[in-house]
Enzyme design. Structure first.
Site, mmCIF file in Angstrom:
data_model
loop_
_atom_site.group_PDB
_atom_site.id
_atom_site.type_symbol
_atom_site.label_atom_id
_atom_site.label_comp_id
_atom_site.label_asym_id
_atom_site.label_seq_id
_atom_site.Cartn_x
_atom_site.Cartn_y
_atom_site.Cartn_z
ATOM 1 N N LYS A 29 0.815 -1.193 0.000
ATOM 2 C CA LYS A 29 0.000 0.000 0.000
ATOM 3 C C LYS A 29 0.861 1.260 0.000
ATOM 4 C CE LYS A 29 -3.282 -2.483 2.860
ATOM 5 N NZ LYS A 29 -3.900 -2.558 4.184
ATOM 6 N N GLU A 93 7.927 1.634 -6.024
ATOM 7 C CA GLU A 93 8.161 1.291 -4.628
ATOM 8 C C GLU A 93 8.300 2.569 -3.812
ATOM 9 O OE1 GLU A 93 7.801 -0.442 -2.129
ATOM 10 O OE2 GLU A 93 9.254 -2.063 -2.223
ATOM 11 N N ASP A 94 7.875 2.516 -2.553
ATOM 12 C CA ASP A 94 8.015 3.684 -1.690
ATOM 13 C C ASP A 94 9.422 3.791 -1.120
ATOM 14 O OD1 ASP A 94 7.690 1.454 -0.075
ATOM 15 O OD2 ASP A 94 6.144 2.337 1.191
ATOM 16 N N ASP A 97 14.778 -1.011 1.496
ATOM 17 C CA ASP A 97 15.606 -1.156 2.682
ATOM 18 C C ASP A 97 16.572 -2.322 2.469
ATOM 19 O OD1 ASP A 97 16.646 -0.989 5.236
ATOM 20 O OD2 ASP A 97 14.835 -1.635 6.248
ATOM 21 N N PHE A 148 13.616 4.561 10.666
ATOM 22 C CA PHE A 148 12.336 4.000 10.254
ATOM 23 C C PHE A 148 11.382 5.164 10.014
ATOM 24 C CE2 PHE A 148 8.475 1.678 10.039
ATOM 25 C CZ PHE A 148 8.861 0.456 9.499
ATOM 26 N N ARG A 161 0.143 5.913 7.393
ATOM 27 C CA ARG A 161 0.268 6.104 5.947
ATOM 28 C C ARG A 161 -0.339 7.418 5.487
ATOM 29 N NH1 ARG A 161 1.294 1.368 3.545
ATOM 30 N NH2 ARG A 161 0.476 -0.423 4.648
#
Length: 180
Positions: A29, A93-94, A97, A148, A161
């Site tokens: 999402k 992609e956001d 990592d 993070f 979000r």
């Protein structure tokens, strides 16, 4: 600033591949807001009449995190609904990592017959990349330090979000939204 870079990257993507449909595959999402910006950029490019491409939006749910750690297990939902045989795919992609999600996802796209896979990511934490994860981020917004982050589609256990900005979640926030 980033979306000026994004538009240049999308234009380069269009030029590099010539005519043909673009199959955008978002890793939902988190990438939904980024996808909306990219869709706008593509729309503006195609309105110019210079490119005669067709954009096909496809969505897949990929999950690999619990709390602030990669679980090592990738769950993919919705990948089998499209025929990728011979298609060029733009994965949106956001944040990248460890790279495990993209490595497995891209490999699966090739297994399903994709001709080529390009990756667009807003953010990348390169120092966390696993050595066994081999892929290229073709269009990247920013390298970031190892924090993070949440907001602008990026979540912590499906929370935050909806923030209009990206920020670092502190320890208290992690405790409030931790999954047991």
């Amino acid at each position: 600033f980033f979306f000026f870079q994004a538009e240049d990257g999308i234009r380069d993507f269009c030029l590099s591949r010539g005519l043909g449909d673009v199959y955008k595959r978002q890793l939902l999402k988190g990438s939904i807001r980024i996808q909306m910006k990219i869709a706008h950029c593509l729309s503006e490019i195609y309105k110019s009449g210079k490119y005669k491409n067709c954009v096909r939006n496809e969505y897949v749910r990929v999950k690999s995190y619990v709390n602030d750690q990669s679980s090592g297990t990738i769950t993919m939902i919705g990948l089998e609904s499209v025929d990728f045989t011979g298609k060029e795919v733009l994965v949106i992609e956001d944040i990248v990592d460890t790279g495990l999600t993209l490595t497995k996802f891209n490999a699966r796209l090739y297994e399903l017959g994709a001709k080529d896979v390009k990756v667009f990511s807003l953010l990348s934490i390169e120092q966390n990349r696993r050595e066994d994860c081999k892929f290229t981020i073709d269009f990247l917004g920013f390298y970031i330090p190892n924090y993070f982050l949440v907001g602008y589609g990026i979540d912590y256990n499906d929370n935050m979000r909806d923030l209009d900005h990206i920020c670092v979640i502190n320890q208290k926030g992690k405790e409030v939204f931790r999954k047991n």
